[in-house]
Design a protein around this motif. Structure first.
Motif, PDB file in Angstrom:
ATOM      1  N   ASN A  26      39.901  40.187  35.317  1.00 45.93           N
ATOM      2  CA  ASN A  26      38.543  39.641  35.333  1.00 45.93           C
ATOM      3  C   ASN A  26      38.397  38.427  36.250  1.00 45.93           C
ATOM      4  O   ASN A  26      37.392  37.712  36.188  1.00 45.93           O
ATOM      5  CB  ASN A  26      38.097  39.301  33.908  1.00 45.93           C
ATOM      6  CG  ASN A  26      37.815  40.568  33.110  1.00 45.93           C
ATOM      7  OD1 ASN A  26      37.163  41.485  33.611  1.00 45.93           O
ATOM      8  ND2 ASN A  26      38.329  40.642  31.886  1.00 45.93           N
TER       9      ASN A  26
ATOM     10  N   ASP B  65      43.897  45.069  42.615  1.00 43.40           N
ATOM     11  CA  ASP B  65      43.824  45.715  41.292  1.00 43.40           C
ATOM     12  C   ASP B  65      43.593  47.211  41.500  1.00 43.40           C
ATOM     13  O   ASP B  65      42.888  47.632  42.407  1.00 43.40           O
ATOM     14  CB  ASP B  65      42.713  45.144  40.400  1.00 43.40           C
ATOM     15  CG  ASP B  65      43.032  45.324  38.909  1.00 43.40           C
ATOM     16  OD1 ASP B  65      43.343  44.321  38.227  1.00 43.40           O
ATOM     17  OD2 ASP B  65      42.985  46.484  38.432  1.00 43.40           O
TER      18      ASP B  65
ATOM     19  N   ASP C  58      42.469  34.221  37.372  1.00 44.00           N
ATOM     20  CA  ASP C  58      43.551  33.708  38.230  1.00 44.00           C
ATOM     21  C   ASP C  58      43.090  33.630  39.682  1.00 44.00           C
ATOM     22  O   ASP C  58      43.430  32.686  40.401  1.00 44.00           O
ATOM     23  CB  ASP C  58      44.794  34.612  38.123  1.00 44.00           C
ATOM     24  CG  ASP C  58      45.407  34.598  36.738  1.00 44.00           C
ATOM     25  OD1 ASP C  58      45.370  33.537  36.069  1.00 44.00           O
ATOM     26  OD2 ASP C  58      45.929  35.644  36.306  1.00 44.00           O
TER      27      ASP C  58
ATOM     28  N   THR D 134      47.174  41.026  40.291  1.00 43.94           N
ATOM     29  CA  THR D 134      46.500  41.740  39.188  1.00 43.94           C
ATOM     30  C   THR D 134      45.173  41.030  38.900  1.00 43.94           C
ATOM     31  O   THR D 134      45.122  40.117  38.074  1.00 43.94           O
ATOM     32  CB  THR D 134      47.379  41.728  37.915  1.00 43.94           C
ATOM     33  OG1 THR D 134      47.796  40.373  37.672  1.00 43.94           O
ATOM     34  CG2 THR D 134      48.606  42.601  38.041  1.00 43.94           C
TER      35      THR D 134
ATOM     36  N   HIS E 222      49.344  46.956  43.426  1.00 46.65           N
ATOM     37  CA  HIS E 222      50.122  45.906  44.099  1.00 46.65           C
ATOM     38  C   HIS E 222      51.403  46.449  44.719  1.00 46.65           C
ATOM     39  O   HIS E 222      52.020  45.781  45.537  1.00 46.65           O
ATOM     40  CB  HIS E 222      50.421  44.746  43.145  1.00 46.65           C
ATOM     41  CG  HIS E 222      50.811  45.142  41.769  1.00 46.65           C
ATOM     42  ND1 HIS E 222      50.338  44.503  40.655  1.00 46.65           N
ATOM     43  CD2 HIS E 222      51.621  46.127  41.310  1.00 46.65           C
ATOM     44  CE1 HIS E 222      50.848  45.058  39.567  1.00 46.65           C
ATOM     45  NE2 HIS E 222      51.623  46.054  39.947  1.00 46.65           N
ATOM     46  N   GLU E 223      51.788  47.672  44.342  1.00 43.73           N
ATOM     47  CA  GLU E 223      52.961  48.281  44.974  1.00 43.73           C
ATOM     48  C   GLU E 223      52.698  48.607  46.442  1.00 43.73           C
ATOM     49  O   GLU E 223      53.617  48.956  47.179  1.00 43.73           O
ATOM     50  CB  GLU E 223      53.402  49.528  44.189  1.00 43.73           C
ATOM     51  CG  GLU E 223      52.380  50.643  44.067  1.00 43.73           C
ATOM     52  CD  GLU E 223      51.382  50.444  42.912  1.00 43.73           C
ATOM     53  OE1 GLU E 223      51.268  49.323  42.384  1.00 43.73           O
ATOM     54  OE2 GLU E 223      50.709  51.437  42.550  1.00 43.73           O
TER      55      GLU E 223
ATOM     56  N   GLN F 244      41.969  49.050  39.457  1.00 41.59           N
ATOM     57  CA  GLN F 244      40.694  49.477  38.881  1.00 41.59           C
ATOM     58  C   GLN F 244      39.497  48.871  39.612  1.00 41.59           C
ATOM     59  O   GLN F 244      39.422  47.652  39.797  1.00 41.59           O
ATOM     60  CB  GLN F 244      40.607  49.058  37.412  1.00 41.59           C
ATOM     61  CG  GLN F 244      41.697  49.669  36.549  1.00 41.59           C
ATOM     62  CD  GLN F 244      41.415  49.444  35.084  1.00 41.59           C
ATOM     63  OE1 GLN F 244      40.523  50.066  34.511  1.00 41.59           O
ATOM     64  NE2 GLN F 244      42.174  48.545  34.478  1.00 41.59           N
TER      65      GLN F 244
HETATM   66  C1  LIG Z   1      45.969  41.168  32.213  1.00 39.73           C
HETATM   67  S1  LIG Z   1      44.968  41.865  33.467  1.00 39.73           S
HETATM   68  C2  LIG Z   1      44.979  40.591  34.689  1.00 39.73           C
HETATM   69  C3  LIG Z   1      44.199  39.371  34.299  1.00 39.73           C
HETATM   70  C4  LIG Z   1      43.662  38.597  35.477  1.00 39.73           C
HETATM   71  N1  LIG Z   1      44.681  38.065  36.338  1.00 39.73           N
HETATM   72  C5  LIG Z   1      42.631  37.550  35.120  1.00 39.73           C
HETATM   73  O1  LIG Z   1      42.799  36.381  35.485  1.00 39.73           O
HETATM   74  O2  LIG Z   1      41.630  37.905  34.498  1.00 39.73           O
HETATM   75  C6  LIG Z   1      46.020  43.077  34.222  1.00 39.73           C
HETATM   76  C7  LIG Z   1      45.364  43.853  35.356  1.00 39.73           C
HETATM   77  O3  LIG Z   1      46.383  44.576  36.053  1.00 39.73           O
HETATM   78  C8  LIG Z   1      45.776  45.703  36.621  1.00 39.73           C
HETATM   79  N2  LIG Z   1      46.792  46.656  37.081  1.00 39.73           N
HETATM   80  C9  LIG Z   1      47.438  47.620  36.394  1.00 39.73           C
HETATM   81  N3  LIG Z   1      48.314  48.252  37.206  1.00 39.73           N
HETATM   82  C10 LIG Z   1      48.190  47.687  38.433  1.00 39.73           C
HETATM   83  C11 LIG Z   1      48.810  47.899  39.691  1.00 39.73           C
HETATM   84  N4  LIG Z   1      49.767  48.823  39.860  1.00 39.73           N
HETATM   85  N5  LIG Z   1      48.428  47.124  40.736  1.00 39.73           N
HETATM   86  C12 LIG Z   1      47.468  46.173  40.580  1.00 39.73           C
HETATM   87  N6  LIG Z   1      46.848  45.917  39.419  1.00 39.73           N
HETATM   88  C13 LIG Z   1      47.209  46.665  38.350  1.00 39.73           C
HETATM   89  C14 LIG Z   1      44.880  46.223  35.503  1.00 39.73           C
HETATM   90  O4  LIG Z   1      43.901  47.069  36.032  1.00 39.73           O
HETATM   91  C15 LIG Z   1      44.326  44.900  34.942  1.00 39.73           C
HETATM   92  O5  LIG Z   1      43.077  44.600  35.516  1.00 39.73           O
END
Ligand SMILES: C[S@@+](CC[C@H](N)C(=O)[O-])C[C@H]1O[C@@H](n2cnc3c(N)ncnc32)[C@H](O)[C@@H]1O
Length: 209
Positions: free
Chosen positions: A36, A57, A39, A33, A88-89, A59
């Motif tokens: 921004n 991601d 990680d 995920t 990620h699926e 998006q």
């Molecule tokens: C809390 S943020 C992650 C923060 C990030 N790891 C960082 O260090 O900034 C969650 C992210 O998960 C993404 N997301 C949502 N559904 C997802 C999916 N099915 N596969 C991958 N990413 C997904 C969202 O677009 C979002 O950018």
């Protein structure tokens, strides 16, 4: 004012604290995920340039934000970095087969993109699918971390589903723990992490006489 250095780690901080001593230059790792890119940058600093970081991601904005953050620190796609604009699926299908079973760490930081569209969130069904794939993709001694956010709609159900699933995993194959504040609001983010145990040495028969 409270010294922030003396406060206990937040869930995100915990995920870094837990992983830092286990990561080595040259490791293959996944940020499931990107968000921004905080990680991803943490992982890139630990394993590149000899290793490989795969980043997912849904998006485009998150992939771009992460690409920019990594680029600002000198990490680019021709040096072991693969940014994948997909859920990620699709992890098993998108990560080349040569890396399957060799991945040291996969990080999940659930929820929505901070500063982005709060309607695009991780969903229980796709998160569970990705986690199941992740347990197969990691190496022996490999680690999964999950930061869960029970505070937004659907986040509570998602965190509970993951926790319930993790409780069913074989204790001979996996070790699993949860780290959570016990006296904060129930909506406070928490961490679950899992280690794939090494296969047991083959059973040795007693010498025949
Ligand atoms: C809390 S943020 C992650 C923060 C990030 N790891 C960082 O260090 O900034 C969650 C992210 O998960 C993404 N997301 C949502 N559904 C997802 C999916 N099915 N596969 C991958 N990413 C997904 C969202 O677009 C979002 O950018």
């Amino acid at each position: 004012m409270t010294d922030p250095m003396s406060a206990l780690p937040t869930a995100v901080q915990w995920s870094h604290v837990l992983l830092a001593p286990r990561l080595r230059a040259g490791d293959i790792v996944v940020d499931a995920t990107a968000g921004n890119g905080h990680d991803s940058l943490f992982l890139a600093k630990a394993v590149l340039p000899r290793g490989h970081v795969f980043v997912f991601d849904l998006q485009a904005a998150a992939i771009e934000s992460t690409r920019q953050r990594l680029d600002d620190s000198g990490f680019s796609s021709d040096q072991g970095l693969t940014l994948i604009h997909a859920g990620h699926e699709e992890m098993s299908a998108r990560i080349p087969a040569e890396f399957h079973g060799r991945i040291k760490v996969i990080m999940f930081n659930l929820g929505f993109l901070p500063g982005g569209d709060k309607n695009v969130i991780t969903r229980t069904g796709t998160t569970m699918s990705a986690l199941a794939q992740a347990t197969a993709l990691i190496a022996e001694d490999g680690i999964l971390t999950v930061v869960a956010y029970p505070g937004h709609e659907g986040g509570d159900e998602e965190g509970s589903a993951i926790e319930a699933w993790m409780q069913t995993l074989s204790s001979t194959e996996f070790e699993v723990q949860k780290l959570a504040f016990l006296n904060f609001r129930a909506t406070t983010p928490f961490v679950m992490w899992l280690r794939k145990r090494s296969a047991r040495p083959p059973h040795t028969r007693p010498a025949s006489d």
